[in-house]
Design a protein around this motif. Structure first.
Motif, PDB file in Angstrom:
ATOM      1  N   ASN A 106      10.233  28.120   7.142  1.00  0.00           N
ATOM      2  CA  ASN A 106       9.700  28.116   5.170  1.00  0.00           C
ATOM      3  C   ASN A 106       9.142  29.653   5.453  1.00  0.00           C
ATOM      4  O   ASN A 106       8.321  29.679   6.266  1.00  0.00           O
ATOM      5  CB  ASN A 106       8.391  27.518   5.532  1.00  0.00           C
ATOM      6  N   THR A 107       9.151  30.480   4.464  1.00  0.00           N
ATOM      7  CA  THR A 107       9.512  31.565   4.571  1.00  0.00           C
ATOM      8  C   THR A 107       8.352  32.303   2.852  1.00  0.00           C
ATOM      9  O   THR A 107       8.847  31.995   1.692  1.00  0.00           O
ATOM     10  CB  THR A 107      10.321  32.555   4.520  1.00  0.00           C
ATOM     11  N   ASN A 108       7.347  32.799   3.333  1.00  0.00           N
ATOM     12  CA  ASN A 108       5.974  32.784   1.939  1.00  0.00           C
ATOM     13  C   ASN A 108       7.156  34.450   1.470  1.00  0.00           C
ATOM     14  O   ASN A 108       7.271  34.901   2.416  1.00  0.00           O
ATOM     15  CB  ASN A 108       5.195  33.083   2.248  1.00  0.00           C
ATOM     16  N   PRO A 109       7.326  33.750   0.274  1.00  0.00           N
ATOM     17  CA  PRO A 109       8.434  35.205  -0.860  1.00  0.00           C
ATOM     18  C   PRO A 109       7.641  36.388  -0.955  1.00  0.00           C
ATOM     19  O   PRO A 109       7.936  37.062  -1.233  1.00  0.00           O
ATOM     20  CB  PRO A 109       8.769  34.613  -1.806  1.00  0.00           C
ATOM     21  N   LEU A 110       6.473  36.248  -1.012  1.00  0.00           N
ATOM     22  CA  LEU A 110       5.308  37.077  -0.800  1.00  0.00           C
ATOM     23  C   LEU A 110       4.827  37.695   0.441  1.00  0.00           C
ATOM     24  O   LEU A 110       4.104  38.562   0.031  1.00  0.00           O
ATOM     25  CB  LEU A 110       3.787  37.071  -2.232  1.00  0.00           C
ATOM     26  N   ILE A 133       3.923  16.845 -10.650  1.00  0.00           N
ATOM     27  CA  ILE A 133       3.865  18.149 -11.315  1.00  0.00           C
ATOM     28  C   ILE A 133       3.542  18.428  -9.258  1.00  0.00           C
ATOM     29  O   ILE A 133       2.791  18.283  -8.971  1.00  0.00           O
ATOM     30  CB  ILE A 133       2.649  18.576 -11.754  1.00  0.00           C
ATOM     31  N   THR A 134       5.196  19.908  -9.146  1.00  0.00           N
ATOM     32  CA  THR A 134       4.666  20.279  -7.965  1.00  0.00           C
ATOM     33  C   THR A 134       4.854  22.000  -8.177  1.00  0.00           C
ATOM     34  O   THR A 134       5.917  22.365  -8.835  1.00  0.00           O
ATOM     35  CB  THR A 134       5.730  20.399  -7.307  1.00  0.00           C
ATOM     36  N   ALA A 135       3.389  22.225  -8.885  1.00  0.00           N
ATOM     37  CA  ALA A 135       2.960  23.518  -8.431  1.00  0.00           C
ATOM     38  C   ALA A 135       2.581  24.549  -7.270  1.00  0.00           C
ATOM     39  O   ALA A 135       3.049  25.286  -7.573  1.00  0.00           O
ATOM     40  CB  ALA A 135       1.539  23.718  -9.459  1.00  0.00           C
ATOM     41  N   LEU A 136       2.281  23.715  -6.290  1.00  0.00           N
ATOM     42  CA  LEU A 136       2.077  24.246  -5.313  1.00  0.00           C
ATOM     43  C   LEU A 136       3.074  24.482  -4.977  1.00  0.00           C
ATOM     44  O   LEU A 136       4.240  23.993  -5.151  1.00  0.00           O
ATOM     45  CB  LEU A 136       0.780  23.383  -4.295  1.00  0.00           C
ATOM     46  N   PRO A 137       3.090  25.757  -4.078  1.00  0.00           N
ATOM     47  CA  PRO A 137       4.909  25.899  -2.982  1.00  0.00           C
ATOM     48  C   PRO A 137       5.308  25.202  -2.700  1.00  0.00           C
ATOM     49  O   PRO A 137       4.434  24.303  -1.547  1.00  0.00           O
ATOM     50  CB  PRO A 137       4.741  27.350  -2.726  1.00  0.00           C
ATOM     51  N   LEU A 138       6.518  24.680  -2.582  1.00  0.00           N
ATOM     52  CA  LEU A 138       7.364  23.543  -1.451  1.00  0.00           C
ATOM     53  C   LEU A 138       7.310  23.804   0.199  1.00  0.00           C
ATOM     54  O   LEU A 138       7.403  23.814   0.787  1.00  0.00           O
ATOM     55  CB  LEU A 138       8.399  23.300  -2.060  1.00  0.00           C
ATOM     56  N   TYR A 139       6.987  25.789  -0.259  1.00  0.00           N
ATOM     57  CA  TYR A 139       6.667  25.995   1.775  1.00  0.00           C
ATOM     58  C   TYR A 139       5.400  25.656   1.687  1.00  0.00           C
ATOM     59  O   TYR A 139       5.681  25.932   3.362  1.00  0.00           O
ATOM     60  CB  TYR A 139       7.556  27.608   1.028  1.00  0.00           C
ATOM     61  N   HIS A 140       4.521  25.270   1.786  1.00  0.00           N
ATOM     62  CA  HIS A 140       3.504  24.536   1.778  1.00  0.00           C
ATOM     63  C   HIS A 140       3.689  23.493   2.293  1.00  0.00           C
ATOM     64  O   HIS A 140       3.582  23.119   1.682  1.00  0.00           O
ATOM     65  CB  HIS A 140       2.362  25.406   0.846  1.00  0.00           C
ATOM     66  N   ILE A 141       2.758  23.348   4.022  1.00  0.00           N
ATOM     67  CA  ILE A 141       3.606  22.098   3.981  1.00  0.00           C
ATOM     68  C   ILE A 141       2.827  21.008   3.423  1.00  0.00           C
ATOM     69  O   ILE A 141       3.118  20.047   2.977  1.00  0.00           O
ATOM     70  CB  ILE A 141       2.521  22.284   6.095  1.00  0.00           C
ATOM     71  N   PHE A 142       1.300  21.387   2.179  1.00  0.00           N
ATOM     72  CA  PHE A 142       0.877  20.040   1.705  1.00  0.00           C
ATOM     73  C   PHE A 142       2.176  19.701   0.524  1.00  0.00           C
ATOM     74  O   PHE A 142       1.999  18.545   0.728  1.00  0.00           O
ATOM     75  CB  PHE A 142      -0.296  20.127   1.055  1.00  0.00           C
TER      76      PHE A 142
END
Length: 562
Positions: free
Chosen positions: A105-109, A256-265
């Motif tokens: 998983n790679t943060n787009p930012l 509601i999936t607002a936290l990015p799915l690349y974040h483990i939570f």
């Protein structure tokens, strides 16, 4: 103390002490069960487009066919995914896992520097990247092992004409897609079309096989890949599912999936736990657009929401939020950073739903403790250890402390990572042969087994739920020729919980805060950048010359309270 497990006596009535880790052989087995069981139900929604479980099955099968049949990738090869919450993310994710690949998983930012490190360290052979961030990849791809690039636009899975319109507006009107050149890249839709003629690879997966390399900051200043196996992820998904129990109805939930799915939570709680329940993941691509976020909530009929404190606080302060229909909302889970009492109390008053705080780590896939979901009010605790999990508080000489003692929070359970990727020494520093993981967090436990965080990892700064390690920031700032010495500490921030503040001793007297902020802008992801910079003639040091960040932090606290 760990053998007593005082928390078991205070579990919600339907939560078991143990989970059956062997219920599923792999994450792929979990999603395939959901595909079959909930075939007709909507699985993911984005920009008004819905994909059913049956469609997700077919699309992820095509993508798996492309990865193995066209690209020739094999079980255990690493695939990087660099996307926010768009429909392509779960398609690529499930396709990769079904093909037996390891997802990075790679943060787009990420900046070019951060991206290069992660691609090089993981040895990723392929990457799926959103057009908006492809220019960063272009800068570094030639210096990595990446052989295959798949690019995609936000609108690519939204159907015609909407998708084409969305892509046109983003590229030409809003100018949100910087120009890039990746001549070898294949478009996501073309990859799906090519993969359609290849069968789903038959890959045998077990608990010891790696599912994710989930990168986390390091006290050494370099991001490390936590090796999360299929067994780790299945265990944590079952632990969280057991905790939710009958509170979630199969086939009826809208999360509601607002936290990015690349974040483990978000990945585990939303992407896996609610998928196994046949829930609908309502993807929010840009939660920072709060008015747009509230509009999405209005359409969704949401029943559950996960987030970090800053997200809840932002919603509460957005016009129109308080007027939404909360009649179906029965589950709000906060993690990633401390939930503030004022926010939790206002959330309960506005929505009628308790904001239950949870605690986890990248290294624990992630959940360790969760508050009972029928909790009447915010209690300031991170909750009770989840099933099949041991938690203890240890002294500095690694001895268990009695109830109420303050020390390091230790965790043991089937969700604890295999170790850090290709870093045996760092693994040995945090993970004992007996399975106990050092969290680095300072905590205490009461008689009932509720855990309270006293202090976050000693020097870590927590910005909107993301770990910022001062060493990394300092290493970057020291590369500026005008800097002699630097210390990075966390200071309170009403928007992000904490923000980075730099104390700098200049080498070049003409160096300004603006010049340094620009340098940080070019080399660090947004949340790692300093909000404040203070120049000093000298920094406090120990007798061996180590810069004392704690003194600077304490000084900030005392001036803040004056």
């Amino acid at each position: 103390m760990s053998n007593e497990r005082p928390w078991l006596a205070h579990y919600p009535h339907d939560v078991p002490a143990q989970i059956d880790v062997d219920a599923y052989a792999s994450v792929a087995a979990v999603v395939e069960e959901a595909f079959g069981r909930f075939r007709e139900r909507p699985a993911f929604a984005s920009f008004g487009k819905f994909l059913s479980y049956g469609e997700m099955e077919a699309l992820s099968r095509q993508f798996a066919g492309y990865l193995t049949g066209v690209l020739g990738l094999k079980k255990g090869d690493r695939l990087a995914i660099m996307m926010p919450n768009v429909l392509q993310y779960p398609i690529a994710l499930f396709g990769a896992l079904r093909a037996g690949l390891v997802v990075v998983n790679t943060n787009p930012l990420y900046t070019a520097r951060e991206l290069k490190h992660q691609l090089e360290d993981s040895g990723a052979k392929a990457i799926v990247v959103l057009d908006n961030f492809a220019f960063t990849l272009q800068e570094v791809v030639g210096q990595t092992h990446v052989e295959h690039v798949v690019t995609t636009g936000i609108g690519d899975m939204l159907g015609f004409p909407k998708g084409a319109l969305v892509n046109f507006v983003l590229r030409h009107v809003k100018k949100m897609v910087p120009a890039y050149s990746l001549p070898q890249a294949v478009r996501f839709r073309d990859a799906l079309a090519q993969g359609a003629s290849h069968p789903l690879p038959q890959v045998a997966l077990g608990h010891d096989d790696l599912a994710f390399l989930q990168y986390t900051g390091g006290t050494t200043g370099v991001a490390k890949g936590a090796m999360l196996s299929h067994g780790n992820m299945v265990a944590n998904m079952l632990q969280a599912s057991a905790w939710i129990g009958d509170l979630a109805k199969p086939g009826e939930e809208v999360i509601i999936t607002a936290l990015p799915l690349y974040h483990i939570f978000s990945l585990c709680a939303n992407g896996l736990v609610f998928m196994r329940l046949g829930g609908l993941n309502w993807l929010i691509t840009n939660p920072r657009d709060m008015p747009g976020f509230v509009k999405e909530l209005k359409k969704s009929g949401f029943t559950a929401l996960t987030g970090v404190n800053t997200l809840f606080n932002g919603l509460l302060n957005t016009p129109g939020f308080a007027e939404l229909d909360f009649s179906r909302l029965h589950l709000t889970l906060g993690g990633g950073m401390a939930v503030q009492r004022a926010v939790a109390e206002r959330w309960k008053k506005t929505t009628g739903c308790t904001l239950a705080e949870a605690y986890g780590l990248t290294e624990t896939s992630p959940a360790v403790c969760i508050n009972p979901l029928d909790l009447k009010d915010y209690n300031g605790s991170i909750g009770l250890p989840v099933p099949s999990t041991d938690v203890a508080i240890w002294s500095e000489d690694n001895q268990p402390l009695p109830v109420g003692g303050v020390g390091e929070l230790m965790v043991r359970g089937p969700q604890v990572m295999q170790g850090y990727w290709q870093r045996p020494e760092e693994t040995a520093n945090v993970l004992g042969a007996d399975g106990w993981l050092h969290t680095g967090d300072i905590a205490r436990m009461d008689e009932q087994g509720y855990v309270y965080i006293v202090d976050r990892k000693k020097d870590m700064i927590l910005v909107s739920g993301f770990n910022v390690y001062p060493n990394e920031v300092e290493d970057v700032v020291m590369q500026h020729p005008g800097v002699a010495e630097v210390a990075a500490v966390g200071v309170p921030d009403e928007h992000s919980g904490e923000a980075v503040k730099l104390f700098v001793v200049r080498k070049d007297p003409s160096l300004t805060a603006d010049m340094l902020k620009q340098f940080c802008h070019d080399n660090l992801t947004g949340y790692k950048r300093p909000r404040q910079i203070e120049f000093r003639d000298a920094l406090p040091k120990s007798n061996v010359g180590k810069i004392l960040r704690r003194e600077l932090r304490d000084e900030q606290k005392s001036t803040a309270t004056v």
